[in-house]
Write an enzyme that holds these catalytic residues in place. Structure first.
Site, PDB file in Angstrom:
ATOM      1  CG  ASN A   9      34.996  20.789  76.555  1.00  0.00           C
ATOM      2  OD1 ASN A   9      35.434  19.803  77.132  1.00  0.00           O
ATOM      3  ND2 ASN A   9      34.932  21.988  77.124  1.00  0.00           N
ATOM      4  CD1 TRP A  10      32.168  14.863  74.300  1.00  0.00           C
ATOM      5  CD2 TRP A  10      33.348  13.004  74.733  1.00  0.00           C
ATOM      6  NE1 TRP A  10      31.992  14.007  73.242  1.00  0.00           N
ATOM      7  CE2 TRP A  10      32.712  12.849  73.488  1.00  0.00           C
ATOM      8  CE3 TRP A  10      34.141  11.968  75.206  1.00  0.00           C
ATOM      9  CZ2 TRP A  10      32.838  11.699  72.716  1.00  0.00           C
ATOM     10  CZ3 TRP A  10      34.282  10.825  74.444  1.00  0.00           C
ATOM     11  CH2 TRP A  10      33.636  10.688  73.212  1.00  0.00           C
ATOM     12  CE  LYS A  11      31.834  22.192  78.825  1.00  0.00           C
ATOM     13  NZ  LYS A  11      31.069  23.365  79.210  1.00  0.00           N
ATOM     14  CG  HIS A  92      36.706  25.475  79.062  1.00  0.00           C
ATOM     15  ND1 HIS A  92      35.803  25.760  80.052  1.00  0.00           N
ATOM     16  CD2 HIS A  92      35.977  25.199  77.947  1.00  0.00           C
ATOM     17  CE1 HIS A  92      34.574  25.654  79.552  1.00  0.00           C
ATOM     18  NE2 HIS A  92      34.655  25.315  78.276  1.00  0.00           N
ATOM     19  CD  GLU A  94      33.040  24.396  82.097  1.00  0.00           C
ATOM     20  OE1 GLU A  94      33.627  23.310  81.907  1.00  0.00           O
ATOM     21  OE2 GLU A  94      31.973  24.700  81.525  1.00  0.00           O
ATOM     22  CD  GLU A 164      34.125  27.646  74.678  1.00  0.00           C
ATOM     23  OE1 GLU A 164      33.461  26.840  74.033  1.00  0.00           O
ATOM     24  OE2 GLU A 164      34.552  27.412  75.823  1.00  0.00           O
ATOM     25  N   GLY A 170      26.822  26.536  78.401  1.00  0.00           N
ATOM     26  CA  GLY A 170      25.936  25.656  79.164  1.00  0.00           C
ATOM     27  C   GLY A 170      24.645  26.320  79.610  1.00  0.00           C
ATOM     28  CB  SER A 210      24.348  27.633  74.122  1.00  0.00           C
ATOM     29  OG  SER A 210      24.391  27.617  75.529  1.00  0.00           O
ATOM     30  N   GLY A 231      30.055  21.893  73.800  1.00  0.00           N
ATOM     31  CA  GLY A 231      29.996  21.091  75.014  1.00  0.00           C
ATOM     32  C   GLY A 231      28.837  20.109  74.968  1.00  0.00           C
ATOM     33  N   GLY A 232      27.735  20.477  75.610  1.00  0.00           N
ATOM     34  CA  GLY A 232      26.579  19.597  75.771  1.00  0.00           C
ATOM     35  C   GLY A 232      26.139  18.869  74.506  1.00  0.00           C
TER      36      GLY A 232
HETATM   37  P1  PGA Z   1      28.232  24.264  75.779  1.00  0.00           P
HETATM   38  O1  PGA Z   1      29.780  24.323  76.251  1.00  0.00           O
HETATM   39  O2  PGA Z   1      28.222  23.949  74.318  1.00  0.00           O
HETATM   40  O3  PGA Z   1      27.615  23.173  76.615  1.00  0.00           O
HETATM   41  O4  PGA Z   1      27.633  25.612  76.057  1.00  0.00           O
HETATM   42  C1  PGA Z   1      30.751  24.885  75.436  1.00  0.00           C
HETATM   43  C2  PGA Z   1      32.103  24.785  76.085  1.00  0.00           C
HETATM   44  O5  PGA Z   1      32.205  24.946  77.309  1.00  0.00           O
HETATM   45  O6  PGA Z   1      33.114  24.552  75.398  1.00  0.00           O
END
Ligand code: PGA
Length: 248
Positions: A9-11, A92, A94, A164, A170, A210, A231-232
């Site tokens: 997930n590149w956001k 998600h 967010e 999640e 994050g 994470s 994500g990251g």
């Molecule tokens: P993260 O994000 O791996 O940076 O913790 C995961 C996500 O939000 O899907």
């Protein structure tokens, strides 16, 4: 039995050029036995689909629940389908937190995605406060039940659930493998209740929060965790390749 999935997930990261460089860098390095996906910003999806190397599938990070209309700035399932996107992240945390996405909206989006042949990756998970207040199971039960209400799953490969925990996203504080397994197994139980044993046995449940190259294997060993939503750590091509190859 369930094919592992590693979804990045590149956001809100990567320009078109950076994304194309990423695709070139991962080409020929992805395992066939894993569904390797990147969910990219909408504006570069078309370029990514066109240039996707073999074994890389492309997803969006969100979509509107209606097919068209007066919704300034929004992107519809028809448009995603039109550019050739295969997956779409729905709900998600967010989006739930910053854009008021409710369980009701999540449910509508899942139905619309399936109607237009898109495969939803549905995110659920508790806050730190909820976990500390022993509300994790209640939160998951509500989120999963409402998300799947009235959803007809004819092909179990088409719907993916991602557990999640919000406190792990994050933060570098990943849920340990047993915590992830416990939640994913609980989610599978809810799916059995609201859908069927067959759907529960076959649906893929990912862990996200994470996930890194050094901990993905811990999750993959757990019986109810079928992959990762990352994500990251999915932003660097080398790391993405390593994550996918460890997700077997
Ligand atoms: P993260 O994000 O791996 O940076 O913790 C995961 C996500 O939000 O899907």
């Amino acid at each position: 039995m369930r094919k592992p999935m590693l979804a990045g997930n590149w956001k809100m990261n990567k320009t078109r050029d950076e994304a194309i460089q990423f695709e070139l860098a991962v080409a020929d390095k992805l395992p066939k036995s894993v569904d390797c996906v990147v969910c990219a910003p909408a504006i570069i999806l078309r370029d990514l689909v066109k240039r996707a190397p073999e074994g890389l599938k492309i997803g969006a990070q969100n979509m509107h629940e209606k097919e068209s209309g007066a919704f300034t700035g929004e992107i519809s399932p028809v448009m995603l389908k039109d550019v050739g996107v295969e997956y779409v992240i729905i709900g998600h945390s967010e989006r739930r937190t910053y854009y008021n996405e409710t369980d009701q909206k999540v449910n509508e989006k899942i139905k619309k995605a399936l109607e237009f042949g898109l495969k939803p990756i549905v995110c659920v998970g508790e806050t730190l406060e909820e976990r500390e207040g022993n509300k994790t199971e209640a939160v998951l039960e509500t989120q999963v039940t409402k998300a799947l209400e009235g959803v007809e799953i004819s092909n179990t490969e088409d719907v993916i659930i991602a557990y999640e925990p919000i406190w792990a996203i994050g933060t570098g504080k990943n849920a340990d493998q047993n915590t992830a397994e416990e939640a994913c197994s609980y989610i599978r139980g809810i799916v059995e209740k609201v859908q069927s044993k067959k759907v529960a046995d076959e649906i893929r449940i990912l862990y996200g929060g994470s996930v890194k190259v050094n901990n993905i294997k811990d999750y993959m060993q757990m019986p109810n965790v079928d992959g990762g939503l990352v994500g990251g750590a999915s932003l660097k091509a080398d790391d993405f390749v390593e994550l996918c190859n460890k997700a077997i």
